[in-house]
Design an enzyme around this catalytic site. Structure first.
Site, PDB file in Angstrom:
ATOM      1  CG  PHE A 157     -16.778 -14.991  56.417  1.00 19.54           C
ATOM      2  CD1 PHE A 157     -17.399 -14.630  55.234  1.00 19.54           C
ATOM      3  CD2 PHE A 157     -16.540 -13.985  57.361  1.00 19.54           C
ATOM      4  CE1 PHE A 157     -17.779 -13.311  54.986  1.00 19.54           C
ATOM      5  CE2 PHE A 157     -16.915 -12.680  57.122  1.00 19.54           C
ATOM      6  CZ  PHE A 157     -17.538 -12.344  55.929  1.00 19.54           C
ATOM      7  NE  ARG A 185     -18.412 -15.574  60.730  1.00 20.34           N
ATOM      8  CZ  ARG A 185     -18.281 -14.266  60.781  1.00 20.34           C
ATOM      9  NH1 ARG A 185     -19.342 -13.499  60.747  1.00 20.34           N
ATOM     10  NH2 ARG A 185     -17.089 -13.713  60.883  1.00 20.34           N
ATOM     11  CB  SER A 234     -11.672  -8.877  62.349  1.00 18.37           C
ATOM     12  OG  SER A 234     -11.646  -9.705  63.491  1.00 18.37           O
ATOM     13  CB  CYS A 289      -9.124  -7.858  53.256  1.00 22.49           C
ATOM     14  SG  CYS A 289      -7.974  -8.571  52.086  1.00 22.49           S
ATOM     15  CD  GLU A 389     -12.618  -4.889  57.613  1.00 23.15           C
ATOM     16  OE1 GLU A 389     -12.469  -5.433  58.719  1.00 23.15           O
ATOM     17  OE2 GLU A 389     -12.035  -5.265  56.581  1.00 23.15           O
TER      18      GLU A 389
END
Ligand code: NAD
Length: 504
Positions: A157, A185, A234, A289, A389
């Protein structure tokens, strides 16, 4: 017309064979503006039949598309690039509305995507093979590059327009056809890109888009006609994608989560370092990220750095990303915010010192999933807030004795996406470049995300695969090599072939 122009209809459609079509009967979920909690649209959770239809369309489009001269394919990218510039503001507004990041960040995201289109437009050169005539007497050797066929892209997203553009411009221009599964999302901005690709002249079926989640992902991973999978998301999902795609005989690149450490040495320009760290940690609400999420600072300058970090963080304006002057928008969803609050509590329970609690800033907002800049001091590598994370505006600071202890601290992370050093010393910068365990290194740079001409090269558990996205790796990933060994004979020649002609 679709995407943002379909608000009245609200139920989003899939893009298959050049048409916007309803999925097979399915359930829908709301897509929210995370700053206002307004429902923007309803996204379908498509099923296997929808994936089959999209893959079928892509497979049918492949023979003609792969036979289209690469120069013509590249020209479509030139037209697409032109259209993207023409719609940059509209696309940026779409990104801000569905993701929450501020409009300047969203506009920059469009630009980073455009750079990938520009890179892909160089495909006639990028896709060239190698040739060596007379590699043996009368024999010529040559390697050519060919597209793979139908390839799939599964995206997160946090960069709803740009991350798909790490994939499809290169894949398409190399002659592949594509099925994209956007994030459920943040599905809207990529829909608008489909319209622009059609306007640029991309033939029907060459790119297809199927909304949904697990069911669509599994449909792509298991589909026999899908040759390769590109994934960004992820860590646990990336690992699952890597293993499942490989078990199904597919080429796969899976970019995963991160914990990016920033090492501050005593000789650094501390004011600049603090500004850069704050912008990296809290920009896009920490949902990058490559966001700075752990600071490792040499003890003798730690107090000074901490007060500068607090000063810079306090200056950030939180709010709706479309409003002028807003730095920090919301995180993506209420349940994500809840998880982040849980992590903050765990940080406190583990003994870290909460020097700035962004939950206080958020109290001023009646709606939206807001969290102000949150900073922990006195952290250790074994604390959950450092190990995991968080993907939110939460920064953990660790104090170390010196450069070597700093490097060891970074090495303890299982992630290896980005790492940055702040120093004036060429020697330590060089040591850091060579020895820090991360795929993308910054030297006095807060978000060392490489431009699209270089590979996006996470390592350790931030990446599963071999060939990265972007740059020459991207071209390599989306092409297969074929090597030809050829001998030709002159009419009536019973000897070694064309060698006599060749040496003249
Ligand atoms: P996510 O893993 O939840 O979702 C990514 C995609 O996978 C989505 O399309 C989603 O529908 C699908 N998905 C989710 N769970 C699944 C499951 N169990 N089975 C099959 N498919 C599933 O990631 P996100 O929350 O959308 O994005 C944030 C994550 O992405 C962060 O971890 C971030 O670090 C990572 N990310 C990494 C990079 C990189 O370059 N390494 C870049 C951007 C984002």
């Amino acid at each position: 017309m679709t995407g943002l122009n379909r608000r009245k209809i609200e139920r989003l459609q899939n893009y298959i064979a050049g048409q916007w079509v309803d999925p097979a009967p399915t359930r829908y979920e709301e897509v929210y503006n995370p700053a206002t909690e307004e429902v923007l649209a309803k996204v379908p959770f498509s099923g296997r039949a929808d994936v089959d239809a999209a893959v079928q369309a892509a497979a049918e489009a492949f023979p003609a598309w792969s036979a289209t001269p690469v120069v013509e394919r590249a020209r479509i990218m030139f037209r697409f690039q032109h259209l993207l510039f023409g719609h940059q503001d509209e696309l940026a507004r779409s990104i801000t509305t569905e993701n929450g990041k501020n409009i300047n960040e969203a506009s920059a995201e469009v630009l980073r995507g455009i750079e990938m289109v520009e890179f892909a437009a160089g495909m006639p050169t990028l896709m060239m093979g190698d040739a060596l005539p007379n590699i043996a007497r009368g024999i010529d050797g040559e390697t050519i590059r060919l597209p793979l066929g139908v390839v799939g892209g599964i995206v997160p997203f946090n960069f709803p327009l740009m991350v798909p553009m790490w994939m499809y411009p290169v894949a398409l221009t190399a002659g592949n056809t594509f099925v994209l599964k956007p994030s459920e999302r943040a599905p809207l901005s990529s829909m608008r890109a489909m319209d622009l690709l059609r306007e640029a002249g991309l033939p029907a079926g060459v790119i297809n888009l199927v909304h949904g989640a697990h069911e669509v992902v599994n449909g792509l991973l298991e589909h026999p006609q899908v040759k390769a999978i590109s994934f960004v998301g992820s860590e646990p999902v990336a690992e699952y994608i890597y293993k499942t795609a490989a078990a199904n005989g597919k080429r796969v690149q899976a970019l995963a989560g991160a914990k990016n450490h920033h090492l501050v040495l005593a000789d650094a320009d501390l004011r600049r370092a603090a500004k850069t760290i704050v912008s990296s940690a809290f920009g896009s609400a920490g949902e990058r990220c490559m966001a700075a999420s752990a600071v490792v600072v040499v003890a003798e300058v730690a107090d000074r750095l901490m007060s500068l970090l607090l000063e810079e963080a306090a200056a950030l304006k939180m709010g709706q990303g479309l409003e002028k002057g807003v730095d920090l928008g919301p995180v993506i969803r209420a349940n994500h915010l809840e998880r982040v609050h849980g992590r903050i509590e765990k940080g406190l329970a583990a003994g870290a010192t909460l020097v700035r609690d962004g939950r206080q800033d958020a109290r001023a907002f009646g709606q939206g999933y807001f969290l102000g800049p949150t900073i922990f001091d006195d952290c250790h590598p074994d604390m959950e807030i450092v190990r995991e994370e968080i993907f939110a505006p939460v920064l953990s600071v660790m104090r170390v004795k010196d450069f070597e202890e700093g490097l060891d601290t970074i090495r303890m992370s299982r992630f290896g996406n980005g790492a940055t050093i702040y120093t004036r010393s060429g020697y330590y910068a060089r040591e850091f470049v060579l020895r820090a365990e991360a795929g993308m290194i910054g030297v006095n740079v807060g978000v060392p995300a490489p431009m699209g001409f270089f590979p996006f090269s996470g390592s350790k558990r931030s990446f599963f695969g071999d060939l990265h996205v972007n740059g020459k790796d991207g071209v390599e990933f989306y092409t297969r090599k074929k090597t030809i060994t050829a001998r030709w004979f002159a009419e009536g020649d019973m000897g070694i072939g064309s060698q006599k002609v060749f040496v003249k």
